[in-house]
Design a protein around this motif. Structure first.
Motif, mmCIF file in Angstrom:
data_model
loop_
_atom_site.group_PDB
_atom_site.id
_atom_site.type_symbol
_atom_site.label_atom_id
_atom_site.label_comp_id
_atom_site.label_asym_id
_atom_site.label_seq_id
_atom_site.Cartn_x
_atom_site.Cartn_y
_atom_site.Cartn_z
ATOM 1 N N VAL B 26 167.202 -20.950 36.611
ATOM 2 C CA VAL B 26 167.106 -20.622 35.182
ATOM 3 C C VAL B 26 165.658 -20.389 34.745
ATOM 4 C CG1 VAL B 26 169.252 -21.777 34.557
ATOM 5 C CG2 VAL B 26 167.100 -23.087 34.536
ATOM 6 N N GLN B 27 164.695 -20.784 35.592
ATOM 7 C CA GLN B 27 163.287 -20.584 35.242
ATOM 8 C C GLN B 27 162.416 -20.787 36.479
ATOM 9 O OE1 GLN B 27 161.524 -23.459 32.550
ATOM 10 N NE2 GLN B 27 160.401 -21.877 31.411
ATOM 11 N N SER B 30 154.872 -21.115 37.934
ATOM 12 C CA SER B 30 153.783 -21.109 38.915
ATOM 13 C C SER B 30 152.485 -21.166 38.155
ATOM 14 C CB SER B 30 153.834 -19.863 39.798
ATOM 15 O OG SER B 30 152.644 -19.783 40.563
ATOM 16 N N ARG B 31 151.493 -21.805 38.761
ATOM 17 C CA ARG B 31 150.167 -21.845 38.148
ATOM 18 C C ARG B 31 149.611 -20.417 38.031
ATOM 19 N NH1 ARG B 31 146.671 -26.330 38.443
ATOM 20 N NH2 ARG B 31 147.764 -27.229 40.217
ATOM 21 N N THR B 32 150.007 -19.572 38.983
ATOM 22 C CA THR B 32 149.496 -18.208 39.039
ATOM 23 C C THR B 32 150.471 -17.255 38.346
ATOM 24 O OG1 THR B 32 148.808 -18.856 41.254
ATOM 25 C CG2 THR B 32 148.491 -16.550 40.660
ATOM 26 N N GLU B 33 149.996 -16.534 37.371
ATOM 27 C CA GLU B 33 150.823 -15.597 36.599
ATOM 28 C C GLU B 33 151.540 -14.600 37.511
ATOM 29 O OE1 GLU B 33 150.510 -15.083 32.890
ATOM 30 O OE2 GLU B 33 152.060 -13.524 32.960
ATOM 31 N N ALA B 34 150.775 -14.021 38.443
ATOM 32 C CA ALA B 34 151.362 -12.969 39.288
ATOM 33 C C ALA B 34 152.526 -13.512 40.115
ATOM 34 C CB ALA B 34 150.288 -12.382 40.210
ATOM 35 N N SER B 35 152.363 -14.715 40.663
ATOM 36 C CA SER B 35 153.425 -15.302 41.488
ATOM 37 C C SER B 35 154.635 -15.631 40.637
ATOM 38 C CB SER B 35 152.929 -16.578 42.169
ATOM 39 O OG SER B 35 151.781 -16.323 42.920
ATOM 40 N N ALA B 36 154.394 -16.226 39.471
ATOM 41 C CA ALA B 36 155.497 -16.582 38.569
ATOM 42 C C ALA B 36 156.285 -15.329 38.200
ATOM 43 C CB ALA B 36 154.945 -17.257 37.317
ATOM 44 N N PHE B 47 160.046 -16.828 33.375
ATOM 45 C CA PHE B 47 159.004 -17.505 34.145
ATOM 46 C C PHE B 47 157.915 -17.969 33.194
ATOM 47 C CE2 PHE B 47 155.849 -14.172 33.784
ATOM 48 C CZ PHE B 47 156.612 -13.023 33.604
ATOM 49 N N THR B 48 157.121 -18.942 33.642
ATOM 50 C CA THR B 48 156.025 -19.444 32.826
ATOM 51 C C THR B 48 154.910 -19.963 33.726
ATOM 52 O OG1 THR B 48 155.376 -21.071 31.146
ATOM 53 C CG2 THR B 48 157.101 -21.733 32.682
ATOM 54 N N GLU B 50 152.946 -22.397 32.181
ATOM 55 C CA GLU B 50 152.648 -23.641 31.458
ATOM 56 C C GLU B 50 153.731 -24.674 31.757
ATOM 57 O OE1 GLU B 50 149.978 -24.114 29.656
ATOM 58 O OE2 GLU B 50 149.295 -22.043 29.977
ATOM 59 N N LEU B 51 153.345 -25.806 32.296
ATOM 60 C CA LEU B 51 154.341 -26.850 32.564
ATOM 61 C C LEU B 51 154.995 -27.321 31.268
ATOM 62 C CD1 LEU B 51 152.702 -29.002 35.384
ATOM 63 C CD2 LEU B 51 154.819 -27.694 35.531
ATOM 64 N N SER B 52 154.227 -27.261 30.171
ATOM 65 C CA SER B 52 154.785 -27.703 28.881
ATOM 66 C C SER B 52 155.891 -26.759 28.401
ATOM 67 C CB SER B 52 153.680 -27.768 27.832
ATOM 68 O OG SER B 52 153.078 -26.491 27.697
ATOM 69 N N GLN B 53 155.932 -25.560 28.956
ATOM 70 C CA GLN B 53 156.957 -24.592 28.559
ATOM 71 C C GLN B 53 158.191 -24.628 29.460
ATOM 72 O OE1 GLN B 53 156.569 -22.620 25.722
ATOM 73 N NE2 GLN B 53 154.858 -24.061 25.520
ATOM 74 N N VAL B 54 158.163 -25.508 30.437
ATOM 75 C CA VAL B 54 159.322 -25.585 31.336
ATOM 76 C C VAL B 54 160.505 -26.164 30.558
ATOM 77 C CG1 VAL B 54 160.235 -26.814 33.354
ATOM 78 C CG2 VAL B 54 157.977 -25.745 33.463
ATOM 79 N N VAL B 55 161.691 -25.588 30.725
ATOM 80 C CA VAL B 55 162.872 -26.063 29.990
ATOM 81 C C VAL B 55 163.145 -27.523 30.354
ATOM 82 C CG1 VAL B 55 163.921 -23.779 29.818
ATOM 83 C CG2 VAL B 55 164.481 -25.233 31.773
ATOM 84 N N THR B 56 163.650 -28.257 29.383
ATOM 85 C CA THR B 56 163.794 -29.711 29.579
ATOM 86 C C THR B 56 165.195 -30.124 30.010
ATOM 87 O OG1 THR B 56 164.348 -29.993 27.236
ATOM 88 C CG2 THR B 56 162.025 -30.232 27.863
ATOM 89 N N ASP B 57 166.125 -29.183 30.011
ATOM 90 C CA ASP B 57 167.527 -29.577 30.206
ATOM 91 C C ASP B 57 168.183 -28.971 31.452
ATOM 92 O OD1 ASP B 57 167.402 -26.991 29.366
ATOM 93 O OD2 ASP B 57 169.179 -27.119 28.067
#
Lengths: 262, 262
Positions: B26-27, B30-36, B47-48, B50-57
């Motif tokens: 579902v998501q 990656s720290r690297t934009e290109a890889s994500a 994709f993101t 930012e770890l803070s943007q990772v879905v919580t559920d």
């Protein structure tokens, strides 16, 4: 070519059926009656256990016997066969000079043979040496009938080939063995390692082994290496080997890429 | 199961397509934009970076990042996701405890992955550990969806698995590398060794590596070993390794068959 096989062991047993229709095995000699008979029957040709009974007029004599018996057998054989024949041994680690004959030679197929499992000669590299141009020519042609990879190689260089095989095969297998002990001591079946072993062996078909190197040593990950060495403290031999191996990997990458052994 | 992939490296890239229809990524983080972005596009999911943007559920979070980053990423991630989710890492050499979460786990597929070459997960052994029975159950089921060989394994035993892999793969490959140097120094292409390397790796599918051991050391052929060591005099590292290896083989056969490492 009319060929006499001196020795009826694993190599001779695998070699004979691969000779094809260009060549004919006219006689088999083995010190052991049962072996001589088994291969003789299989090839539908005469067999003997007496070197004095070996036919004197064949084109090629191929000696495949244990290294320690090679010198004596070659001497007895060459005393009574034709000087025009070719006499080659199949031993990777013995020099050509162990056969004293004007057409001495070496015919070394580099593979592990077992009596029960027929191997496909076509993929096996064969290393050839001839004391005379004639011996060289005939043995090269014979090799090309059997294999797609044939190399002329001097006795001197073949010694290094043999050491190289000890590293790539005997030592690699010992690494598998040590791996299996670590696994089995922790209740993990060795079979879990097979996919990784296979991939490691397959990788070097397309990548030079130097470029394929992975693991803590090549990453200079000294934390992991020290942890691993500590875990092997119960087994000083294995611990010493872990350290020597890791050091050797580090050295291999410390100098320039792909250094030679000089 | 709804899965979030933390890390978009070789393992994640190979894992994602193997998950099949029972599961959905579902998501991707990656720290690297290109890889994500690359993996997100490939899997047609958000994709993101930012770890803070990772879905919580999500149901399962699979962390596949370099060992050195694992601890920090796991801490940041577990601070804001659900306590009911499962959070597993894929690192062979890191303990489960690096993830502080009630449903922490390990999901370790033991193979070398490269981004460009899709591997068949079905043959890859997967080692599973769960901090809770629930984490264990879900990760075992996920593993069985991907592979025919799945093993529950504690963090402690997995450390030994890792050392065993260093022996069977990293060290075996270094043996290939040393072999290639010896050959190349004598004008012989490394490719001549490939059939023997393949056969050595294949043999241990049917024969225990202890029983498959061949070569001068297991034969106690000290003449050959001394000759080989002399030939390596130019390269003290390689000579030392030859001696340590030979001694280790001799030791392995001096005690009883298949001794454990205890």
């Amino acid at each position: 070519m009319r060929i006499v096989l001196i020795g009826a062991g694993n190599l001779a047993t695998n070699l004979a059926p691969a000779l094809g229709s260009n060549h004919r095995v006219v006689q088999v000699w083995s010190r052991t009656e049962a072996s001589a008979q088994a291969l003789g029957h299989r090839l539908e040709c005469p067999f003997t256990t007496e070197l004095s009974q070996v036919v004197t007029d064949a084109d090629i004599y191929i000696i495949s016997v244990v290294d320690s018996a090679l010198s004596d057998i070659a001497r007895t054989l060459t005393e009574h066969i034709s000087q025009d024949a070719i006499v080659a041994h199949t031993a990777g680690s013995m020099p050509m000079s162990v056969i004293c004959h004007p057409n001495a030679g070496v015919f070394y197929p580099m593979q592990t043979f077992s009596r029960d499992k027929q191997v496909d000669f076509w993929d096996i590299p064969i290393f050839v040496e001839g004391h005379s141009p004639w011996a060289n020519k005939v043995l090269m042609e014979l090799a090309y009938d059997l294999s797609q990879s044939v190399y002329p190689l001097s006795s001197e260089d073949r010694r290094y080939l043999h050491v190289a095989a000890v590293f790539a095969c005997n030592f690699a297998n010992h690494c598998y063995d040590l791996s299996s002990r670590l696994l089995e001591a922790h209740g993990i079946p060795f079979s879990v390692m097979l996919p990784l072993i296979e991939e490691t062996a397959r990788k070097v078909h397309t990548l030079h082994p130097h470029d394929a190197q992975t693991g803590p040593a090549v990453r200079h990950d000294h934390n992991v290496m020290e942890r691993h060495a500590d875990m092997l403290a119960d087994n000083p031999d294995m611990q010493a080997l872990y350290r020597t191996m890791s050091q050797s990997i580090i050295s291999a990458f410390a100098s320039n890429d792909k250094p030679t052994n000089q």
